[in-house]
Write an enzyme that holds these catalytic residues in place. Sequence first.
Site, PDB file in Angstrom:
ATOM      1  CB  THR A  32      -1.012  -0.022   1.128  1.00  0.00           C
ATOM      2  OG1 THR A  32      -1.967  -1.050   1.023  1.00  0.00           O
ATOM      3  CG2 THR A  32      -1.657   1.291   1.355  1.00  0.00           C
TER       4      THR A  32
ATOM      5  CD  GLU B  80      -3.904  -7.431  -5.303  1.00  0.00           C
ATOM      6  OE1 GLU B  80      -4.030  -7.089  -4.200  1.00  0.00           O
ATOM      7  OE2 GLU B  80      -3.198  -8.271  -5.922  1.00  0.00           O
TER       8      GLU B  80
ATOM      9  CB  CYS C 235      -2.067  -9.378  -1.278  1.00  0.00           C
ATOM     10  SG  CYS C 235      -2.713 -10.090  -2.695  1.00  0.00           S
TER      11      CYS C 235
ATOM     12  CD  GLU D  13       0.017  -6.861   3.350  1.00  0.00           C
ATOM     13  OE1 GLU D  13       0.828  -5.842   2.981  1.00  0.00           O
ATOM     14  OE2 GLU D  13      -0.716  -7.343   2.621  1.00  0.00           O
TER      15      GLU D  13
HETATM   16  P1  NAI Z   1       6.849  -3.344  -2.872  1.00  0.00           P
HETATM   17  O1  NAI Z   1       5.574  -2.796  -2.812  1.00  0.00           O
HETATM   18  O2  NAI Z   1       8.048  -2.657  -2.495  1.00  0.00           O
HETATM   19  O3  NAI Z   1       7.313  -3.864  -4.214  1.00  0.00           O
HETATM   20  C1  NAI Z   1       6.490  -4.448  -4.986  1.00  0.00           C
HETATM   21  C2  NAI Z   1       6.973  -3.936  -6.648  1.00  0.00           C
HETATM   22  O4  NAI Z   1       6.985  -2.529  -6.596  1.00  0.00           O
HETATM   23  C3  NAI Z   1       8.399  -4.706  -6.721  1.00  0.00           C
HETATM   24  O5  NAI Z   1       8.424  -4.810  -7.959  1.00  0.00           O
HETATM   25  C4  NAI Z   1       9.266  -3.412  -6.746  1.00  0.00           C
HETATM   26  O6  NAI Z   1      10.581  -3.389  -7.319  1.00  0.00           O
HETATM   27  C5  NAI Z   1       8.361  -2.235  -7.118  1.00  0.00           C
HETATM   28  N1  NAI Z   1       8.554  -0.898  -6.455  1.00  0.00           N
HETATM   29  C6  NAI Z   1       9.206  -0.574  -5.133  1.00  0.00           C
HETATM   30  N2  NAI Z   1       9.213   0.621  -5.000  1.00  0.00           N
HETATM   31  C7  NAI Z   1       8.432   1.234  -6.190  1.00  0.00           C
HETATM   32  C8  NAI Z   1       8.271   2.796  -6.537  1.00  0.00           C
HETATM   33  N3  NAI Z   1       8.626   3.615  -5.790  1.00  0.00           N
HETATM   34  N4  NAI Z   1       7.721   2.751  -7.897  1.00  0.00           N
HETATM   35  C9  NAI Z   1       7.502   1.782  -8.414  1.00  0.00           C
HETATM   36  N5  NAI Z   1       8.020   0.437  -8.194  1.00  0.00           N
HETATM   37  C10 NAI Z   1       8.338   0.261  -6.932  1.00  0.00           C
HETATM   38  O7  NAI Z   1       6.733  -4.493  -1.867  1.00  0.00           O
HETATM   39  P2  NAI Z   1       8.272  -5.017  -1.076  1.00  0.00           P
HETATM   40  O8  NAI Z   1       9.126  -4.195  -0.542  1.00  0.00           O
HETATM   41  O9  NAI Z   1       8.833  -6.257  -1.850  1.00  0.00           O
HETATM   42  O10 NAI Z   1       7.523  -5.575   0.147  1.00  0.00           O
HETATM   43  C11 NAI Z   1       7.394  -4.872   1.344  1.00  0.00           C
HETATM   44  C12 NAI Z   1       5.994  -5.160   1.800  1.00  0.00           C
HETATM   45  O11 NAI Z   1       4.910  -4.895   1.043  1.00  0.00           O
HETATM   46  C13 NAI Z   1       5.688  -6.584   2.514  1.00  0.00           C
HETATM   47  O12 NAI Z   1       6.379  -6.895   3.534  1.00  0.00           O
HETATM   48  C14 NAI Z   1       4.163  -6.735   2.189  1.00  0.00           C
HETATM   49  O13 NAI Z   1       3.667  -6.337   3.635  1.00  0.00           O
HETATM   50  C15 NAI Z   1       3.842  -5.903   1.165  1.00  0.00           C
HETATM   51  N6  NAI Z   1       3.571  -6.542  -0.114  1.00  0.00           N
HETATM   52  C16 NAI Z   1       2.326  -6.582  -0.221  1.00  0.00           C
HETATM   53  C17 NAI Z   1       2.016  -7.393  -1.514  1.00  0.00           C
HETATM   54  C18 NAI Z   1       0.725  -7.617  -2.011  1.00  0.00           C
HETATM   55  O14 NAI Z   1       0.279  -8.187  -2.808  1.00  0.00           O
HETATM   56  N7  NAI Z   1      -0.411  -6.995  -1.287  1.00  0.00           N
HETATM   57  C19 NAI Z   1       3.071  -7.945  -2.472  1.00  0.00           C
HETATM   58  C20 NAI Z   1       4.543  -7.479  -2.059  1.00  0.00           C
HETATM   59  C21 NAI Z   1       4.479  -6.704  -0.917  1.00  0.00           C
END
Ligand code: NAI
Length: 796
Positions: free
Chosen positions: A246, A266, A300, A397
């Site tokens: 989020t 999402e 998620c 989360e």
């Molecule tokens: P994240 O949201 O940072 O990463 C998801 C994707 O976004 C990755 O491909 C990442 O490289 C990309 N990303 C990261 N920062 C970005 C930015 N500023 N602009 C564009 N793209 C960007 O998730 P992360 O760090 O892998 O996990 C952190 C926490 O997020 C987890 O502990 C979990 O709580 C949550 N999470 C939730 C997900 C879901 O499906 N709801 C999936 C992954 C993580």
Amino acid sequence: MPSVADLFETMDYGPAPEGDGPVRAWLDRHQQGTFGHFIGGTFTTAGTLFEVRNPATSAPLARVTQGTDADVDAAVTAARLALAGWQALGGHGRARHLYALARAVQKHARLLAVLETLDNGKPIRETRDIDIPLVARHFYHHAGWAQLLDAEFAGYSGVGVCGQIIPWNFPLLMLAWKVAPALAAGCTVVLKPAEFTPLTALCFAELAREAGLPAGVLNIVTGDGETGKALVAHAGIDKLAFTGSTEVGKVIRRATAGLGIKLSLELGGKSPFIVFDDADLDSVVEGVVDAIWFNQGQVCCAGSRLLVQEGIADALEEKLRTRMERLRIGSPLDKSIDMGAIIDPVQLQRIRTLVDAGIAEGAQVWQPTWSVPESGCFFPPTLFTGVSPASRIVQEEIFGPVLVSMTFRTPAEAVELANNTPYGLASSVWTENINLALDVAPKIKSGIVWVNSTNLFDAAAGFGGYKESGFGREGGREGMYEYLVASWKAGAAALVDAPLPVPAAHDDGHTSQSAAALPPIDRTPKLYIGGKQVRPDGGYSVPVSGADGVAIGEVGDGNRKDLRNAVAAALAAKGWARTTGHARAQILYFLAENLAVRGTEFASRIDSMTGGGGAAEVEHSIARLFTYAAWADKYDGAVHSVPIRGVTLAMNEPIGCMALVCPTSHPLLGLISLVAPAIAMGNTTIVIPSERCPLVATDLYQVLDTSDLPAGVLNIVTGARDPLTRTLAEHDEVDGIWYFGPRAGATAVERASADNMKRTWTEWTERDWTNAARGEGREFLRHATQVKNIWIPYGE
Ligand code: NAI
């Protein structure tokens, strides 16, 4: 040697490892696992490399390229170049390609499953039986949408080049959820996989090339958040789809504000898993295993908050502990383990920090007596009891195998606890009483409700959240709209909002001709809040000028306090959502009837403000009210055919409390065109009428008073549009906002909406409100609703 009877007792069994030979061979074929990006149908030369590790062993698996701005630019250019050819293929041509992709996934299912397990650490049982079959299913389903596109989405075209950013928890499945609808709709794609798990995306790209997908239709750029940022910032994309945290979702909402691109997010969740005291507890225990220990809880929509009816809490927790003690954790390639590895040491640390926070807050923690493997990233299944609803582990989360358990007494309390979260992705309801389940399901604010089941997914049923779990749906018909735009919009001119005229003073002796037709008695300008005409809090009013620039009246100058009151009134009227479509239709007809009675008066009022066309505008407005009265009991949901024994009900639910900022032109028709669909669908509204021509809105008060519309369903606050809009866009209890005005205002709305992830619909191009094909219909109804999918398995 143990006897069979001993084995039955201990349930011990040896390892059953899946071989990784074919994956190693595939990696070797790619320079011992060294990858560039996949752009324009070929792998680029590797650039600055980073290591991808196997989370179960910490051993290096491959090296992939960190995508630069130039790489992203090259990929977007390739996607743009491929767009015309891909669209020219038509629906059937694209259906053939999507079908070929589905077949390719099936043919290479084991390779993909093993690769995913090595890269992500999730058990082979899951990648083999869940992830990869669902990937194939998604491409098959969307081959179907491509085939039916012209017939089922007439008047719509693919939005163009799509940027897609996906997380690491379901790497190939998230790719499928994004790529399949985009390609079906006639879009081309630049996808950035997560930095921890880029390998199946690269493998898929290669399979797609072998299956004949034209070069440039699908491009993969690897890298971390910086690469993601470059994709978000690229001026050449028409749509951005993101799955992830989020936190990053909000950053992306703000970064794309005012760019005019489509956006779907999402995001995270903290989904409730509600168990009533008549539930079948043995099934519940297996449900919990699937809810929170599936994929190590890195899901998620994981059922991470267990809400148990008081009388059975001890019994259920005892059964859970017994089951947890029997869960097997270990090498993800072992076909008989239940839980694999956590994605990365960073994530493991995040889980540990939150678990420590839970212990520090005084909750009781329970973990099995066995210990997890020492090398690699493992965390045991964990149960917290005695937690308070406000504690960190209940609100945040955790994204790991950690369950928090709380009790409730009544169904109403269960619903209240379930909704006590900023998230709204999914929920599970367990009871043998179907009446209770179907009573509770609509009350939970989440995009998915699983009855006596959990974590069921299918391409035919849209997936996506309410509230801060994001907006947009993946899968189903509603998922297709995320990649489509009404074709007429391509040629629509930008809206020009001329400066407001400075009217001559009301009492300066000039009386315009049109003003001469008005009633002679001066009226105190009021707002319309909670079914009453109220004076503006500040006590100020603003003059309104006619088409000829001469003052013709005044309206109240609403402020923050008035808006707060209006939002409170709208929230208090939420019972409107529960009225029947028939009842809402009756009220819309009654509004039309009462407007018609005073049609001449409204027409001359419009003429005085706009210089003409009043009679026609009134007629259009009456017709529009009829349209939405007609729709009020016809915008049905659907019963999806998903591959389970059961049904999935897709219900169109209202957004909730909506702010409607009306177009400047067509002061009556513009207002009715927004209000009528919103209230027809059960929303309550706060309306900012045309700032230039607000007097028709204030004239409407009396029509509203005589039309049986319940107090608070429609609130009208006149005054300066931009500051009023900003306040509503920032208001945390406003669930959605529509804005039809200039781009600067739309930008501000989208940026401010990120705080609570409001649903926004902004438009700064001209729209012909008098043309029914553009000014009314399903597009409005879609924006006035969100789809909730309720999964109801049946059979004993
Ligand atoms: P994240 O949201 O940072 O990463 C998801 C994707 O976004 C990755 O491909 C990442 O490289 C990309 N990303 C990261 N920062 C970005 C930015 N500023 N602009 C564009 N793209 C960007 O998730 P992360 O760090 O892998 O996990 C952190 C926490 O997020 C987890 O502990 C979990 O709580 C949550 N999470 C939730 C997900 C879901 O499906 N709801 C999936 C992954 C993580």
